[in-house]
Scaffold this active site. Structure first.
Site, PDB file in Angstrom:
ATOM      1  N   GLY A   1       0.774  -1.240   0.000  1.00 12.64           N
ATOM      2  CA  GLY A   1       0.000   0.000   0.000  1.00 12.64           C
ATOM      3  C   GLY A   1       0.801   1.282   0.000  1.00 12.64           C
ATOM      4  O   GLY A   1       0.367   2.286  -0.538  1.00 12.64           O
TER       5      GLY A   1
ATOM      6  N   ASP B   1       1.289   3.241   4.624  1.00 13.39           N
ATOM      7  CA  ASP B   1       0.195   3.975   3.989  1.00 13.39           C
ATOM      8  C   ASP B   1      -0.815   4.451   5.026  1.00 13.39           C
ATOM      9  O   ASP B   1      -1.133   5.629   5.112  1.00 13.39           O
ATOM     10  CB  ASP B   1      -0.501   3.113   2.914  1.00 13.39           C
ATOM     11  CG  ASP B   1      -0.893   1.723   3.418  1.00 13.39           C
ATOM     12  OD1 ASP B   1      -0.672   1.405   4.610  1.00 13.39           O
ATOM     13  OD2 ASP B   1      -1.432   0.943   2.616  1.00 13.39           O
TER      14      ASP B   1
ATOM     15  N   ASP C   1      -4.225   1.786  11.163  1.00 15.80           N
ATOM     16  CA  ASP C   1      -5.614   1.551  11.568  1.00 15.80           C
ATOM     17  C   ASP C   1      -5.569   1.161  13.053  1.00 15.80           C
ATOM     18  O   ASP C   1      -5.468   2.025  13.921  1.00 15.80           O
ATOM     19  CB  ASP C   1      -6.159   0.459  10.642  1.00 15.80           C
ATOM     20  CG  ASP C   1      -7.632   0.171  10.827  1.00 15.80           C
ATOM     21  OD1 ASP C   1      -8.262   0.766  11.698  1.00 15.80           O
ATOM     22  OD2 ASP C   1      -8.175  -0.672  10.091  1.00 15.80           O
TER      23      ASP C   1
HETATM   24  P1  IMP Z   1      -3.584  -2.168  11.205  1.00 19.99           P
HETATM   25  O1  IMP Z   1      -2.697  -3.308  11.568  1.00 19.99           O
HETATM   26  O2  IMP Z   1      -4.963  -2.363  11.760  1.00 19.99           O
HETATM   27  O3  IMP Z   1      -3.005  -0.830  11.598  1.00 19.99           O
HETATM   28  O4  IMP Z   1      -3.775  -2.209   9.637  1.00 19.99           O
HETATM   29  C1  IMP Z   1      -2.844  -1.650   8.777  1.00 19.99           C
HETATM   30  C2  IMP Z   1      -3.046  -2.112   7.369  1.00 19.99           C
HETATM   31  O5  IMP Z   1      -4.425  -2.396   7.104  1.00 19.99           O
HETATM   32  C3  IMP Z   1      -2.686  -1.024   6.376  1.00 19.99           C
HETATM   33  O6  IMP Z   1      -1.330  -1.092   6.014  1.00 19.99           O
HETATM   34  C4  IMP Z   1      -3.589  -1.315   5.211  1.00 19.99           C
HETATM   35  O7  IMP Z   1      -3.013  -2.264   4.372  1.00 19.99           O
HETATM   36  C5  IMP Z   1      -4.819  -1.911   5.843  1.00 19.99           C
HETATM   37  N1  IMP Z   1      -5.903  -0.943   6.035  1.00 19.99           N
HETATM   38  C6  IMP Z   1      -6.354  -0.424   7.200  1.00 19.99           C
HETATM   39  N2  IMP Z   1      -7.366   0.442   6.995  1.00 19.99           N
HETATM   40  C7  IMP Z   1      -7.556   0.477   5.657  1.00 19.99           C
HETATM   41  C8  IMP Z   1      -8.454   1.229   4.813  1.00 19.99           C
HETATM   42  O8  IMP Z   1      -9.286   2.044   5.237  1.00 19.99           O
HETATM   43  N3  IMP Z   1      -8.327   0.999   3.471  1.00 19.99           N
HETATM   44  C9  IMP Z   1      -7.420   0.127   2.942  1.00 19.99           C
HETATM   45  N4  IMP Z   1      -6.572  -0.571   3.690  1.00 19.99           N
HETATM   46  C10 IMP Z   1      -6.622  -0.400   5.043  1.00 19.99           C
END
Ligand code: IMP
Length: 180
Positions: A49, A104, A107
């Site tokens: 991403g 990118d 979350d």
């Molecule tokens: P985390 O581990 O929950 O912080 O997720 C991080 C990863 O989830 C990012 O690098 C993205 O690949 C994906 N991700 C989280 N939110 C979104 C979104 O709104 N759109 C697309 N990909 C997302």
């Protein structure tokens, strides 16, 4: 690309324009140029991403730097699983280096949390995080995001490298979901 974008079963609406994004990147790039001057940082780009964000950011970084790429796939569809399946490509020594991880979107932060732990095991001098987007309401971790373009609501976004089920990366703008 128009103001709405249909990808598979979802409708997205334009949310952050290319101009908004480039202007925010200029701000963080100038902060990096000032704060990391003389340190020759290693940028670690988290694929897939972050490839567009990293490209735009690194082109605006004017200090000497190195660039490495890793893949930490842990996300499928629209739910974050929080587990890192695999880290591919981290084949350089980070000992004593200033590292800037480029992501990118943060979350829950679980993906990056796990990766930062692995990087810290490699004894860098300092570790910084650069992210295009943060969802503060979803963020469950405590690590600082040193260089951030935008905090956004807890809604699914695509474009500018971000995908929905593999589609939607190919846009200079960021779109958010309409029918979540
Ligand atoms: P985390 O581990 O929950 O912080 O997720 C991080 C990863 O989830 C990012 O690098 C993205 O690949 C994906 N991700 C989280 N939110 C979104 C979104 O709104 N759109 C697309 N990909 C997302």
């Amino acid at each position: 690309m128009s103001d709405t974008w249909v990808i598979r079963d979802k409708v997205f609406t334009k949310y952050l324009t290319a101009d908004d994004i480039q202007s925010a990147i200029r701000t963080i790039a100038s902060k990096i140029n000032q704060e990391l001057d003389g340190q020759v940082p290693v940028f670690i780009v988290v694929l897939n991403g972050a490839f567009i964000f990293a490209s735009d950011l690194i082109k605006k970084v004017k200090i000497d730097c190195e660039i490495a790429f890793v893949k930490l796939s842990s996300y499928s569809g629209m739910e974050s699983t929080g587990t890192i399946k695999e880290v591919i490509g981290l084949d350089i020594s980070l000992k004593g280096r200033t590292v800037v991880v480029i992501e990118d979107i943060v979350d829950t932060g679980l993906t990056l949390h796990g990766f930062l732990k692995q990087i810290n095991d490699m004894e860098p001098a300092a570790v910084k995080v650069a992210a295009c987007l943060l969802k503060p309401d979803a963020f469950r971790m405590k690590f600082p995001i040193d260089y951030l373009c935008f905090s956004i609501p807890n809604e699914f976004v695509v474009g500018y490298g971000l995908d929905y089920d593999g589609l939607g990366r190919n846009s200079s703008d960021i779109y958010k979901i309409l029918n979540g």
